[in-house]
Design a protein around this motif. Structure first.
Motif, PDB file in Angstrom:
ATOM      1  N   GLU A 226       0.835  -1.209   0.000  1.00  0.00           N
ATOM      2  CA  GLU A 226       0.000   0.000   0.000  1.00  0.00           C
ATOM      3  C   GLU A 226       0.866   1.255   0.000  1.00  0.00           C
ATOM      4  OE1 GLU A 226      -3.485   2.098  -0.253  1.00  0.00           O
ATOM      5  OE2 GLU A 226      -3.181  -0.067  -0.361  1.00  0.00           O
ATOM      6  N   ALA A 227       1.957   1.214   0.806  1.00  0.00           N
ATOM      7  CA  ALA A 227       2.859   2.362   0.844  1.00  0.00           C
ATOM      8  C   ALA A 227       3.548   2.566  -0.497  1.00  0.00           C
ATOM      9  CB  ALA A 227       3.903   2.163   1.949  1.00  0.00           C
ATOM     10  N   LYS A 229       2.416   1.634  -3.377  1.00  0.00           N
ATOM     11  CA  LYS A 229       1.406   2.129  -4.310  1.00  0.00           C
ATOM     12  C   LYS A 229       1.195   3.630  -4.136  1.00  0.00           C
ATOM     13  CE  LYS A 229      -3.436   1.410  -5.599  1.00  0.00           C
ATOM     14  NZ  LYS A 229      -4.672   0.642  -5.294  1.00  0.00           N
ATOM     15  N   LYS A 230       1.147   4.038  -2.875  1.00  0.00           N
ATOM     16  CA  LYS A 230       0.964   5.465  -2.596  1.00  0.00           C
ATOM     17  C   LYS A 230       2.168   6.265  -3.083  1.00  0.00           C
ATOM     18  CE  LYS A 230      -0.005   8.685   1.153  1.00  0.00           C
ATOM     19  NZ  LYS A 230      -0.226   8.837   2.620  1.00  0.00           N
ATOM     20  N   SER A 233       2.113   6.623  -6.731  1.00  0.00           N
ATOM     21  CA  SER A 233       1.107   7.627  -7.087  1.00  0.00           C
ATOM     22  C   SER A 233       1.643   9.033  -6.878  1.00  0.00           C
ATOM     23  CB  SER A 233      -0.163   7.404  -6.251  1.00  0.00           C
ATOM     24  OG  SER A 233      -1.120   8.402  -6.520  1.00  0.00           O
ATOM     25  N   GLU A 234       2.313   9.239  -5.767  1.00  0.00           N
ATOM     26  CA  GLU A 234       2.888  10.563  -5.492  1.00  0.00           C
ATOM     27  C   GLU A 234       3.983  10.884  -6.501  1.00  0.00           C
ATOM     28  OE1 GLU A 234       4.206  10.418  -1.501  1.00  0.00           O
ATOM     29  OE2 GLU A 234       2.203  10.612  -0.633  1.00  0.00           O
ATOM     30  N   GLU A 254       5.614  18.371  -1.527  1.00  0.00           N
ATOM     31  CA  GLU A 254       5.574  16.968  -1.154  1.00  0.00           C
ATOM     32  C   GLU A 254       6.956  16.336  -1.264  1.00  0.00           C
ATOM     33  OE1 GLU A 254       3.166  15.227   0.148  1.00  0.00           O
ATOM     34  OE2 GLU A 254       1.856  16.980   0.139  1.00  0.00           O
TER      35      GLU A 254
END
Length: 378
Positions: A226-227, A229-230, A233-234, A254
């Motif tokens: 999940e991390a 994937k995030k 995405s970022e 960011e």
């Protein structure tokens, strides 16, 4: 009638008439003979069947029966002997009576006849005494034989009793051995069962711990996925090159946050070295040193991070990207080449372009080679 008397050839002619001889029947009566069965007996006949007794109990019962039989035989023998003695007395009385009847009737007995009667009586008494002595001897022998039979029967009974006691002791010992063996077998089986139960319990506990570890590993892997994937995405958003709007927010902010977290984690372990003192600057035309190069190289760090997040296979770890840079005397970058696994990848090309866009202070002399190090990772 009286028999004729022959003259005595001896002088005087006083020989006793032949009729004065001892009357028949004064001999020892036939009944005084030893009864049948008083001879030495076979020990096996004395106690019938005792040698073949089946077990100590049977031997004791047979010995008791044999003893009763012996006592009965002794009683019968005594009765027979008494009957024989009575018969002998009766025979004696009959003989004396017959002798008296053979005397001349109506006449007083002569000395010769009286002497013959006395001789006959003496002979009968001697015969009776001999018969009595023989009876007593036979009775003693019979009594001795009875005692011997009784002793043998007693010895056999005692032997059987000892054998029974020995058999009983052996049976008790065997039973005790079986009980002991059974107890030991039960104890061993119980110990094995307890050992197996403990091993099974430990196996189940280990399986439970492994299952829990696998569950946690799966949960961690899911979180990491999940991390990642995030992060991708970022990175995609950052690679889009969006400019901050209003209040200075946006993707660059960011990236700065990521860089700050990375800097705190790897402070002192990587990244660009601290600037070195000395050397010239853009106005002085002196020698460009590594410290000045690092200061300028920091300006490309945000772009390098964007390249890494956009093109690299992010696994959550930290990496260092080394860039060999040739800087001209006018401060422009003649060349930038990434080393290591990203040398020919899209990551390397993107990072090289970011470094080529830098402008370094001017310096004297020919172009010089420097190395920039960028720590990347989330």
């Amino acid at each position: 009638p009286l028999a004729a008397v022959k003259p005595d050839p001896a002088p005087g002619g006083t020989a006793a008439p032949t009729g004065t001889a001892a009357p028949t029947g004064t001999a020892a009566p036939t009944g005084t003979a030893a009864p049948t069965g008083t001879a030495a007996l076979d020990p096996r006949a004395a106690v019938p069947g005792s040698e073949r007794a089946d077990g100590p109990k049977g031997a004791t019962e047979k010995a008791t029966a044999d003893k009763a039989m012996l006592e009965k035989a002794a009683a019968e023998k005594a009765a027979a002997e008494k009957a024989a003695a009575d018969k002998a007395a009766t025979n004696k009385a009959a003989a004396e009576k017959a002798a008296a009847e053979k005397s001349p009737s109506g006449k007083n007995p002569t000395p010769e006849s009286t002497g013959g009667a006395k001789a006959a009586a003496a002979k009968a008494a001697a015969a009776k005494a001999a018969a009595e002595s023989d009876r007593q001897a036979k009775a003693a022998a019979s009594s001795g034989a009875d005692d011997e039979r009784k002793a043998k029967a007693q010895a056999i009974a005692e032997a059987h009793a000892d054998a029974a006691a020995d058999a009983k002791a052996k049976a008790e010992a065997a039973r005790a051995g079986r009980v002991q063996a059974t107890a030991e077998a039960k104890a061993e089986a119980k110990a094995k069962a307890e050992t197996k139960a403990e091993a099974d319990r430990q196996t189940r506990a280990e399986a439970a711990r492994q299952a829990e570890a696998d569950k946690k590993a799966k949960a961690d892997a899911s979180k990491q996925a999940e991390a990642d994937k995030k992060a991708r995405s970022e990175a995609a958003k950052l690679a889009a090159g969006a400019k901050p709007t209003g209040g200075g927010g946006g993707d660059d902010d960011e990236i700065d946050k990521i860089l700050e977290r990375q800097r705190k984690k790897s402070e002192g372990k990587g990244g660009l070295p601290a600037p070195a003192d000395g050397g010239g600057d853009a106005d002085g035309g002196g020698t460009l040193n590594q410290g000045q190069v690092n200061i300028v190289g920091e300006k490309a760090k945000q772009k390098v991070m964007r390249c890494y997040m956009l093109h690299a296979d992010i696994d959550g770890g930290e990496e260092t990207i080394n860039v060999v840079t040739m800087v001209n005397s006018d401060g422009s970058v003649a060349s930038a080449r990434v080393q290591g696994k990203y040398a020919t990848s899209q990551v390397g090309k993107c990072v090289a372009d970011a470094v080529k866009a830098l402008s370094f202070p001017q310096s004297s002399g020919a172009a010089k080679k420097y190395t920039l190090k960028y720590s990347v990772g989330i």
